[in-house]
Design an enzyme around this catalytic site. Sequence first.
Site, PDB file in Angstrom:
ATOM      1  N   GLU A  89       0.894  -1.230  -0.065  1.00  0.00           N
ATOM      2  CA  GLU A  89      -0.085  -0.056  -0.076  1.00  0.00           C
ATOM      3  C   GLU A  89       0.734   1.327   0.133  1.00  0.00           C
ATOM      4  O   GLU A  89       2.114   1.328   0.395  1.00  0.00           O
ATOM      5  CB  GLU A  89      -0.851   0.000   1.216  1.00  0.00           C
ATOM      6  CG  GLU A  89      -1.841  -1.265   1.078  1.00  0.00           C
ATOM      7  CD  GLU A  89      -2.863  -1.113   2.218  1.00  0.00           C
ATOM      8  OE1 GLU A  89      -4.095  -0.974   2.083  1.00  0.00           O
ATOM      9  OE2 GLU A  89      -2.463  -1.005   3.522  1.00  0.00           O
ATOM     10  N   CYS A 345      -0.720   6.784   9.880  1.00  0.00           N
ATOM     11  CA  CYS A 345       0.558   6.247  10.387  1.00  0.00           C
ATOM     12  C   CYS A 345       0.218   4.930  11.245  1.00  0.00           C
ATOM     13  O   CYS A 345      -0.425   4.690  12.216  1.00  0.00           O
ATOM     14  CB  CYS A 345       1.139   7.243  11.115  1.00  0.00           C
ATOM     15  SG  CYS A 345       2.798   6.462  11.912  1.00  0.00           S
TER      16      CYS A 345
END
EC number: 2.1.1.192
Length: 357
Positions: A89, A345
Amino acid sequence: MKASIYDFTLDELSQLLKPSFRAKQLYLWLYAKYKTSFKDMQNNFSKDFIAYLEQEFTLRTIEIAHVRESVDGSKKYLFKSLRDNHTFEAVLLKMKDKKIDEETNAVLEGEKYTVCVSCQIGCQVGCSFCFTQKGGFVRDLKASEIIQQALLIKEANNLPIEKALNIVFMGMGEPLNNLDEVCKAVEIFNTGMQISPKRITISTSGVADKIPILAGKNLGVQLAISLHAVDDKTRSSLMPLNKKYNIECVLNEVRKWPLEQRKRVMFEYLLIKDLNDSLDCAKKLLKLLNGIKSKVNLILFNPHEGSKFERPSLESARMFADFLNAKGLLCTIRESKALDIEAACGQLREKKLQQKI
């Protein structure tokens, strides 16, 4: 198996292709015109040369398999390797940008884009707060696969060629554990996509013995250190790597990092409720970073499936940041983008194409 043309730096192609000026022409087609077929380059190249390129090289080795868009305009891309079908990703972060017109002093509003790229499929570091580690480590990404993430994202969003991107190596994987391919990708970002090294940040969990190797490459990139704790006991519980490279070991190497004037090393600090978010931790962090030209980027923990940690309140994060700023240590709170699509994150991992994504 043919090599991807995106795996070659401009210097490498100049030595390989005859005459050597063909390399610059080829780079123009690849990175300024987004051409995905050698046949589309016939305006510059002879049929024989195109036949040679088709025989020796391949172009795209990854493709976009899925896209999710956040309410804030950010997008998470699932890429699939065309060689082994593994997936990884990357994220496009869209932010508002303000500039001052030098002639009129008017405030010009626009948009800036950051691509958070992956450098490995999975990760070997095993940070307990990170979703990536749950999938285990599969393999390193080639420079071509890193480059194509940004290239395909820019192309898919119809961003003008001249639109500058910021690149952050903060996706899946530890960049310093794939250092050769990461460094090659940085060079190609610069010479191919015209992205200044000043716009590129390499984030590491603290592989201390490779920090001086990266410094010796003289790439001119920004360095970010994932610190996340102020004592070795806590950091080792979060990041097993700390047992090999403890805080003192990492900071000793950071102190040697070559910094341009007005530049700082970024320290990323993940705030986890009741673990490392107290004012006492802020005081210890201030002491740890004393003497280092640094900036602290606070990140509020982003929840994910199976996590035992909790996200702290924004109020406690502000108290933490306010204390550091008041003491002269520049500190910001990172705005968590793309939380609704699990692209913030610590939320990226390899996904099987058949599972719901």
